[in-house]
Design an enzyme around this catalytic site. Sequence first.
Site, PDB file in Angstrom:
ATOM      1  N   GLU A   1       0.869  -1.194  -0.108  1.00 61.66           N
ATOM      2  CA  GLU A   1       0.005   0.102  -0.005  1.00 61.66           C
ATOM      3  C   GLU A   1       1.040   1.208   0.029  1.00 61.66           C
ATOM      4  O   GLU A   1       0.457   2.409  -0.594  1.00 61.66           O
ATOM      5  CB  GLU A   1      -0.809  -0.032   1.142  1.00 61.66           C
TER       6      GLU A   1
ATOM      7  N   THR B   1      -5.892   9.996  -5.424  1.00 60.98           N
ATOM      8  CA  THR B   1      -6.265   9.850  -4.011  1.00 60.98           C
ATOM      9  C   THR B   1      -5.653  11.228  -3.563  1.00 60.98           C
ATOM     10  O   THR B   1      -5.984  11.735  -2.440  1.00 60.98           O
ATOM     11  CB  THR B   1      -5.541   8.604  -3.410  1.00 60.98           C
TER      12      THR B   1
HETATM   13  P1  ADP Z   1      -6.747   1.321  -5.332  1.00 58.87           P
HETATM   14  O1  ADP Z   1      -7.304   2.333  -4.536  1.00 58.87           O
HETATM   15  O2  ADP Z   1      -7.841   0.873  -6.345  1.00 58.87           O
HETATM   16  O3  ADP Z   1      -5.670   0.468  -4.977  1.00 58.87           O
HETATM   17  P2  ADP Z   1      -4.720   3.284  -6.101  1.00 58.87           P
HETATM   18  O4  ADP Z   1      -4.844   4.085  -7.065  1.00 58.87           O
HETATM   19  O5  ADP Z   1      -4.507   3.535  -4.757  1.00 58.87           O
HETATM   20  O6  ADP Z   1      -6.045   2.030  -6.357  1.00 58.87           O
HETATM   21  O7  ADP Z   1      -3.393   2.245  -6.510  1.00 58.87           O
HETATM   22  C1  ADP Z   1      -3.260   1.747  -7.744  1.00 58.87           C
HETATM   23  C2  ADP Z   1      -1.585   2.071  -8.003  1.00 58.87           C
HETATM   24  O8  ADP Z   1      -0.850   1.109  -7.668  1.00 58.87           O
HETATM   25  C3  ADP Z   1      -1.415   2.513  -9.369  1.00 58.87           C
HETATM   26  O9  ADP Z   1      -0.433   3.579  -9.498  1.00 58.87           O
HETATM   27  C4  ADP Z   1      -0.634   0.963  -9.904  1.00 58.87           C
HETATM   28  O10 ADP Z   1      -0.128   1.069 -11.134  1.00 58.87           O
HETATM   29  C5  ADP Z   1      -0.141   0.539  -8.764  1.00 58.87           C
HETATM   30  N1  ADP Z   1       0.089  -0.805  -8.701  1.00 58.87           N
HETATM   31  C6  ADP Z   1       1.314  -1.393  -8.599  1.00 58.87           C
HETATM   32  N2  ADP Z   1       1.019  -2.824  -8.494  1.00 58.87           N
HETATM   33  C7  ADP Z   1      -0.424  -2.997  -8.481  1.00 58.87           C
HETATM   34  C8  ADP Z   1      -1.257  -4.248  -8.611  1.00 58.87           C
HETATM   35  N3  ADP Z   1      -0.495  -5.384  -8.564  1.00 58.87           N
HETATM   36  N4  ADP Z   1      -2.465  -3.968  -8.596  1.00 58.87           N
HETATM   37  C9  ADP Z   1      -2.970  -2.702  -8.579  1.00 58.87           C
HETATM   38  N5  ADP Z   1      -2.306  -1.443  -8.597  1.00 58.87           N
HETATM   39  C10 ADP Z   1      -1.097  -1.783  -8.629  1.00 58.87           C
END
Ligand code: ADP
Length: 307
Positions: free
Chosen positions: A128, A181
């Site tokens: 995260e 975010t």
């Molecule tokens: P969510 O709240 O849906 O998790 P976020 O925008 O907080 O979405 O997180 C997504 C971010 O994390 C994007 O920048 C994405 O490229 C990165 N990321 C890296 N690895 C992964 C993964 N395995 N699954 C989803 N997002 C990923």
Amino acid sequence: MEEIKVFCPGTIANVSCGFDVLGLALDAVGDEMTVRKTSEKGIRIVKIRGQELPLQTEKNVAGVAGLALLTASNYEGGFEIEIDKRIKPGSGIGSSAASSAGAVWAMNELLGKPFSQLELVQFAMQGEKLASEVAHADNVAPAIYGGFTLVRSYQPLDIVPIPTPDDLYATVIHPQIEIKTSDSRKILRTTISMEQGIQQWGNLGGLIAGLFRSDYELIGRSLEDHIVEPIRSILIPGFDAVKANALKAGALGGGISGSGPSIFALSKGRETAEYVAQSIQETYKTVGIPFDIHISKINAQGVKQIS
Ligand code: ADP
């Protein structure tokens, strides 16, 4: 066991008055992931289906969370990961958390469960941190424990699993727009009045009590957030109409999922949740933004093995 395939649930964080502390896991929305042991050390992401995401271990949340576990373990080998990404990143339903939580849960199973659920949350929080710069637990905790979870404290990390009433369903609409975010954080005020505080902790106490007692009316009365929702909802086109019509269709209550743009409603029973979905769908068609709708029972189990 050398290989495991898992379902990694989507999650709703910031559940109304439980901003930054209360999350829940979904059952009908989630990714799949296959993790296998390798004799080669380290972690390799070998395949990602469904979305364009980095394969480099250090740039993928599954890799980063997995490395945190690997470093803490005395396992000499490594892991290979395949991700079937069904939750769109940036949707507000815990796409990154599903990968972080799924990876560490699967690895723990393959190693014979040396780590506790709390430790798995700590590893997953590193994923995260990569996704949003903050090692928050409000999505990865419900993904690992299942049901509703309360992050009571970060120092020390204290996760409180909350029982889930059997007949509770979520309807989630995901408008296909991007809300960063960081932007939805920036617009929040950093102080609240005593009156707002009292309202919020009254409602959060009510919501937790309602979940413990399976008192759906109390859950509904308590799903109120007068602090964050009125400000953040401005970024989500059609939010007020969706929420009003979900309530009219019989939902107990609802709010913004994560930091948006998804909107959730909770209902008693699948039939009502489906009716709410129909109503929200009709409402959102007039907004003119494409969307997905999900109806899901609350997932009391969290990440689970599927083969
Ligand atoms: P969510 O709240 O849906 O998790 P976020 O925008 O907080 O979405 O997180 C997504 C971010 O994390 C994007 O920048 C994405 O490229 C990165 N990321 C890296 N690895 C992964 C993964 N395995 N699954 C989803 N997002 C990923």
